[in-house]
Design a protein around this motif. Structure first.
Motif, PDB file in Angstrom:
ATOM      1  N   TRP A   1      25.836  39.635 -51.173  1.00  0.00           N
ATOM      2  CA  TRP A   1      25.615  41.025 -50.783  1.00  0.00           C
ATOM      3  C   TRP A   1      24.145  41.299 -50.483  1.00  0.00           C
ATOM      4  CZ3 TRP A   1      28.908  43.934 -48.688  1.00  0.00           C
ATOM      5  CH2 TRP A   1      30.239  44.011 -49.104  1.00  0.00           C
ATOM      6  N   LYS A   2      23.235  40.555 -51.139  1.00  0.00           N
ATOM      7  CA  LYS A   2      21.809  40.763 -50.904  1.00  0.00           C
ATOM      8  C   LYS A   2      21.405  40.452 -49.462  1.00  0.00           C
ATOM      9  CE  LYS A   2      20.081  40.099 -55.639  1.00  0.00           C
ATOM     10  NZ  LYS A   2      19.400  41.424 -55.715  1.00  0.00           N
ATOM     11  N   PHE A   3      22.217  39.660 -48.790  1.00  0.00           N
ATOM     12  CA  PHE A   3      21.989  39.432 -47.353  1.00  0.00           C
ATOM     13  C   PHE A   3      22.005  40.761 -46.607  1.00  0.00           C
ATOM     14  CE2 PHE A   3      24.186  38.989 -43.221  1.00  0.00           C
ATOM     15  CZ  PHE A   3      23.280  38.186 -42.536  1.00  0.00           C
ATOM     16  N   PHE A   4      22.907  41.656 -47.009  1.00  0.00           N
ATOM     17  CA  PHE A   4      23.041  42.947 -46.356  1.00  0.00           C
ATOM     18  C   PHE A   4      22.059  43.982 -46.905  1.00  0.00           C
ATOM     19  CE2 PHE A   4      27.226  40.936 -45.953  1.00  0.00           C
ATOM     20  CZ  PHE A   4      27.477  41.099 -44.604  1.00  0.00           C
ATOM     21  N   THR A   5      21.835  43.962 -48.209  1.00  0.00           N
ATOM     22  CA  THR A   5      21.045  45.026 -48.828  1.00  0.00           C
ATOM     23  C   THR A   5      19.550  44.727 -48.899  1.00  0.00           C
ATOM     24  OG1 THR A   5      21.446  44.096 -51.039  1.00  0.00           O
ATOM     25  CG2 THR A   5      23.021  45.748 -50.222  1.00  0.00           C
ATOM     26  N   ASP A   6      19.189  43.434 -49.072  1.00  0.00           N
ATOM     27  CA  ASP A   6      17.785  43.076 -49.293  1.00  0.00           C
ATOM     28  C   ASP A   6      17.243  42.079 -48.279  1.00  0.00           C
ATOM     29  OD1 ASP A   6      17.991  44.667 -51.554  1.00  0.00           O
ATOM     30  OD2 ASP A   6      18.360  42.988 -52.902  1.00  0.00           O
ATOM     31  N   ASN A   7      18.050  41.783 -47.257  1.00  0.00           N
ATOM     32  CA  ASN A   7      17.637  40.809 -46.242  1.00  0.00           C
ATOM     33  C   ASN A   7      17.332  39.443 -46.859  1.00  0.00           C
ATOM     34  OD1 ASN A   7      17.235  40.219 -43.507  1.00  0.00           O
ATOM     35  ND2 ASN A   7      15.024  40.476 -43.664  1.00  0.00           N
ATOM     36  N   PHE A   8      18.035  39.102 -47.928  1.00  0.00           N
ATOM     37  CA  PHE A   8      17.824  37.825 -48.611  1.00  0.00           C
ATOM     38  C   PHE A   8      18.776  36.792 -48.015  1.00  0.00           C
ATOM     39  CE2 PHE A   8      18.463  34.851 -52.223  1.00  0.00           C
ATOM     40  CZ  PHE A   8      17.146  34.413 -52.334  1.00  0.00           C
ATOM     41  N   ASP A   9      18.205  35.779 -47.378  1.00  0.00           N
ATOM     42  CA  ASP A   9      19.037  34.853 -46.593  1.00  0.00           C
ATOM     43  C   ASP A   9      18.462  33.445 -46.651  1.00  0.00           C
ATOM     44  OD1 ASP A   9      20.686  33.600 -44.802  1.00  0.00           O
ATOM     45  OD2 ASP A   9      19.982  34.698 -43.039  1.00  0.00           O
ATOM     46  N   PRO A  10      18.826  32.655 -47.653  1.00  0.00           N
ATOM     47  CA  PRO A  10      18.277  31.300 -47.778  1.00  0.00           C
ATOM     48  C   PRO A  10      18.707  30.356 -46.662  1.00  0.00           C
ATOM     49  CG  PRO A  10      20.031  31.655 -49.385  1.00  0.00           C
ATOM     50  CD  PRO A  10      19.744  32.984 -48.763  1.00  0.00           C
ATOM     51  N   LEU A  11      19.803  30.643 -45.981  1.00  0.00           N
ATOM     52  CA  LEU A  11      20.262  29.758 -44.900  1.00  0.00           C
ATOM     53  C   LEU A  11      19.643  30.128 -43.551  1.00  0.00           C
ATOM     54  CD1 LEU A  11      24.068  29.356 -45.775  1.00  0.00           C
ATOM     55  CD2 LEU A  11      22.146  27.878 -46.384  1.00  0.00           C
ATOM     56  N   GLY A  12      19.345  31.384 -43.338  1.00  0.00           N
ATOM     57  CA  GLY A  12      18.674  31.816 -42.116  1.00  0.00           C
ATOM     58  C   GLY A  12      19.434  31.522 -40.836  1.00  0.00           C
TER      59      GLY A  12
END
Length: 333
Positions: A202-213
């Motif tokens: 969910w942090k991909f959506f809320t915090d722009n956290f994206d380890p895979l990019g």
């Protein structure tokens, strides 16, 4: 789509050539290719506006022979074009009284269909005609498509449409769904507990956290990524909307589970897609979506019922390119 662009371009080219042969000046022909705003129209706009003139047997014949003789020069395998065109033929002619060729498409192999396209000039021209009708009358196209699914007769259509996808091309919808699932699987493969894996996804959506990019690798800037993230949420809710309408794969008496099934129904119908604040609810929604991606036959059944029960209008609110999904369904579903 490369095939559609190729077909539209040559249809317009041959139409302009025919206009020239009929005595039109170069300036008059240029004016044919302008839209109402005085700007250059797209090939599809030209075809739509002059459909009656373009749907000419001479143009059909020229386009058909050009495809057979020149498609390799554009790095488009003939098999892909045959799959694309015959899928339009199947849709356009599905409920015609003379269904001999439609039945042929249902009962013969892809190799047989390709051979018939190469050897039967009349059939080749008719596939061009069907394509023109399908792109210039979307209402009729959708009505016939709906009837095919309602009759549980979509396996032939999907077989042809899948052949029409260029090799190694993944649809946008599938790519975006995979971004979500790949993030979750990344965390699971790195020994994160399930709840933590869902929270970090969910942090991909809320915090722009994206380890895979994965979106970064596609060259998207921040503004574009934000737009795609919203669309990814729309895909998530549209999938769950269809599943909830058709006996969800998540069957539970738990209040939170039932609420997680209801939320996509309500949000999709309203066209208002947001992330629930309550952690347990949003994690149930995300887990349902992830599990559903492996249930291809269930997704195909859901879509068939969406057509049958006239819910396409609701689905289109949040998933306007829903037809792309059908290209990934198994043909034996």
């Amino acid at each position: 789509m490369k095939i559609e662009s190729f077909l539209n371009e040559i249809l317009v080219d041959f139409y302009c050539n025919l206009c020239s042969l009929n005595g039109m000046s170069e300036e008059e022909i240029e004016n044919l290719c302008m839209n109402a705003d005085g700007l250059e129209a797209s090939d599809k706009e030209v075809i739509t506006f002059y459909a009656d003139d373009i749907n000419d047997e001479m143009i059909q014949d020229e386009v058909y022979w050009y495809i057979k003789d020149n498609c390799d020069e554009f790095d488009i395998p003939l098999a892909n074009i045959v799959g694309f065109l015959t899928s339009k033929y199947f849709i356009y002619n599905y409920d015609n009284k003379n269904k001999k060729l439609v039945d042929y498409l249902k009962t013969h192999t892809i190799d047989d269909i390709i051979e018939m396209f190469q050897e039967d000039d009349e059939f080749g021209r008719e596939t061009i005609e069907a394509y023109i009708h399908c792109i210039t009358n979307e209402t009729l196209y959708m009505e016939k498509r709906k009837k095919i699914f309602a009759n549980n007769d979509q396996s032939t259509l999907l077989k042809l449409e899948t052949l029409g996808i260029e090799e190694n091309v993944i649809t946008l919808n599938e790519l975006l769904r995979n971004v979500i699932c790949n993030l979750y699987n990344f965390y699971i493969s790195n020994a994160y507990p399930d709840i933590d894996a869902l929270n970090y996804t969910w942090k991909f959506f809320t915090d722009n956290f994206d380890p895979l990019g994965e979106l970064d690798k596609l060259g998207f800037d921040q503004r574009t990524k934000s737009a795609y993230k919203q669309y990814m949420l729309c895909l998530m809710y549209s999938d769950l909307y269809e599943d909830a309408c058709n006996e969800s794969i998540i069957q539970s008496e738990n209040y939170d589970d039932r609420l997680a099934n209801v939320i996509p129904l309500v949000m999709t119908q309203l066209g208002m897609i947001t992330i629930p604040k309550e952690e347990g609810i949003r994690n149930r929604i995300l887990k349902h979506f992830i599990l559903l991606q492996d249930e291809i036959e269930k997704k195909c059944s859901n879509r068939r019922n969406t057509y049958k029960e006239n819910r396409i209008g609701v689905l289109k609110k949040v998933n306007p390119t829903f037809i792309l999904d059908e290209l990934t369904f198994k043909t034996n579903s």
